[in-house]
Design a protein around this motif. Structure first.
Motif: not given
Lengths: 270, 265
Positions: A166-180
């Motif tokens: 879940l943490t790896i997934w959360a990291d990925l989603m956080g980075v995607l959020g930043g990319s917006v």
């Protein structure tokens, strides 16, 4: 009596510390037994794996949507907050680094833990507490099915696997959020944002986050189940255990986070 | 549990919760294949005695032998061995709420035996048939009435073909007709299975109907251990009071009074 005035607060503090340590000892003992049952249980191994897989679905897969949304939003928020300060130094191009490091090292694991506490830690306490009130724990015991092996071990195994995932997934989603924000508010394209993120991260940033997430998983399982077993008689006790499981877990997760972050900082500036 | 002599015996058994002693040194024997009813009012210690006999409470002193094992000193593994040979039907059923009735009955068979799934399915159907719940195999416990829960709990208790069946308040909380149904079920099992049956109850009629012998507990002491006929003829004042449903004239002792309200179920 001047001596009493010194002794009394000290004894209050001492009592609180002693209770706290006893509580942690209880949690550690419970986790130790659950681990022991994973290897030496008289229960059928195949059925134990089945239960662990079921728990993994509930704890892990079930949490994916909510964790995705929350960490995606937090990624955006971190980018906005970071940009506010970075803009003044004309360093807006560092936004990818800021988001990547804060998410992987801190916010990914922490937010994941808090969501899992809310979804699963509370559910552990409520489930085991209800079973205690309805004598189901006694029933398991008299059938020679040990409640710790039957109930805690599958949760523990599922948690140890699912928290890092879940943490790896959360990291990925956080980075995607930043990319917006990176794409809309700074001079990035999606591709350059991702490669900037990749350049900013060291493996140890991700590893330290994952190590923390495993310890968080231990804390959440231990506290949730411990509170469940400590439930007294009556249904309102189940509510009390559940509340206590959530509050204690959040407190301990932040405390563990502090300790581990300090250790990582001291050992090699990681 | 191939032992000569009594299958269960207590020797000077004392059990205490915190500072409160509930059983003050009770001694008794249960012979193989007999039906014993432990009769007593609230706070008499009968539930504690039952919990001690199945290893849920540790005695503070004395011994309780079940099938040749002293539970007071048994290791966890020995306790497990004893527990595989006993079945306990809980007062409220204590069925696992997340499993169907059939899965509840199958649970000990799946976890503790190497039987094939198809064999387990057959055994489950036989056990549910015996308690008259065959059509409720796929129901969840929450969908059952109180009496049905007790029957399902009994089916689960019988799943491993135990040598001793324990019942905790089998007719408590049921209407008289359903309670009578449970009593006749116990009587049928007694004839069909030839197992030792230990029933804890405060229901007089039910006790006299199913018992071979009755142990009367009062305030943590055994006041009588006799056949039903002997008990009816007893002149012991406390037994007469219990049999004739005479209320206590006054609560003589504050500690006793407190105990009435603080005893665990």
């Amino acid at each position: 009596m001047p001596r009493l005035s010194v002794v009394e607060p000290l004894s209050v503090i001492g009592g609180a510390v002693e209770r706290g340590l006893a509580y942690l000892g209880g949690v550690a003992q419970l986790l130790g037994r659950a681990f022991a049952h994973a290897f030496t249980s008289s229960l059928k191994r195949s059925l134990s794996y089945q239960r662990a897989c079921h728990q993994a679905m509930v704890i892990g897969v079930g949490a994916v949507p909510v964790i995705s949304f929350i960490t995606f939003f937090i990624g955006v928020i971190m980018a906005l907050q970071g940009a506010y300060e970075l803009k003044r130094f004309g360093a807006l191009h560092l936004i990818a680094d800021t988001v990547a490091i804060s998410i992987t090292r801190e916010l990914g694991p922490l937010v994941t833990a808090i969501v899992v506490i809310g979804r699963s830690g509370s559910a552990f306490a409520a489930e085991i507490g209800t079973m205690k009130v309805t004598e189901e724990l006694d029933a398991l015991e008299t059938m020679a099915l040990h409640p710790i092996g039957f109930l805690v071990t599958p949760k523990l195994l599922a948690m140890l696997v699912m928290m890092p995932c879940l943490t790896i997934w959360a990291d990925l989603m956080g980075v995607l959020g930043g990319s917006v924000f990176g794409v809309t508010g700074a001079d990035y394209t999606f591709g350059t944002y991702l490669s900037a993120t990749r350049d900013a991260l060291y493996m140890r940033d991700i590893i330290t986050g994952l190590v923390k997430s495993i310890v968080f998983g231990l804390v959440i399982t231990g506290v949730g189940c411990q509170e469940g077993f400590a439930t007294g008689a009556g249904s309102e006790e189940v509510g009390r255990s559940t509340t206590s499981a959530v509050v204690t877990s959040i407190f301990l997760v932040v405390l563990v986070d502090l300790v581990f972050t300090a250790i990582f900082y001291v050992t090699g500036g990681a | 549990m191939d032992v000569d002599g009594p299958i269960i015996s207590g020797r000077d058994l004392r059990v205490q919760y915190g500072d409160r002693e509930i059983l003050h040194g009770v001694s008794f024997d249960v012979q193989p294949k007999e039906t014993i009813v432990i009769l007593g009012g609230s706070g008499s210690g009968k539930s504690t005695l039952l919990r001690t006999m199945v290893g849920l409470e540790k005695p503070t002193s004395g011994a309780v032998w079940v099938g040749g094992t002293n539970l007071a000193q048994a290791s966890a593994a020995e306790l497990d061995e004893v527990r595989k040979k006993i079945g306990l039907s809980f007062q409220g059923g204590a069925l696992i709420g997340s499993m169907t009735v059939g899965e509840n009955v199958a649970l000990p068979l799946r976890e503790l035996t190497n039987l094939e799934a198809s064999t387990i399915e057959v055994v489950v159907r036989i056990k549910l048939e015996q308690v008259g719940l065959i059509q409720f195999q796929d129901f969840m416990p929450s969908q059952l009435s109180g009496g049905m829960k007790k029957r399902a709990a009994l089916a689960r208790a019988m799943a491993m073909d135990p040598e001793i069946l324990f019942f905790d308040e089998p007719s408590a909380g049921l209407d008289p007709i359903v309670a009578a149904g449970i009593d006749s079920l116990i009587l049928n099992l007694k004839q069909a299975l030839a197992v030792t049956i230990v029933v804890v109850t405060h229901e007089l009629a039910s006790a006299f109907l199913i018992a071979d012998r009755i142990i009367v507990l009062d305030g943590g002491h055994i006041v009588a251990m006799a056949t039903t006929d002997e008990l009816r003829r007893s002149t012991h004042p406390r037994i007469q009071q219990f049999l004739n449903r005479v209320p206590d004239s006054e609560v003589s002792d504050d500690v006793d009074h407190l105990r009435l309200y603080t005893e665990r179920i």
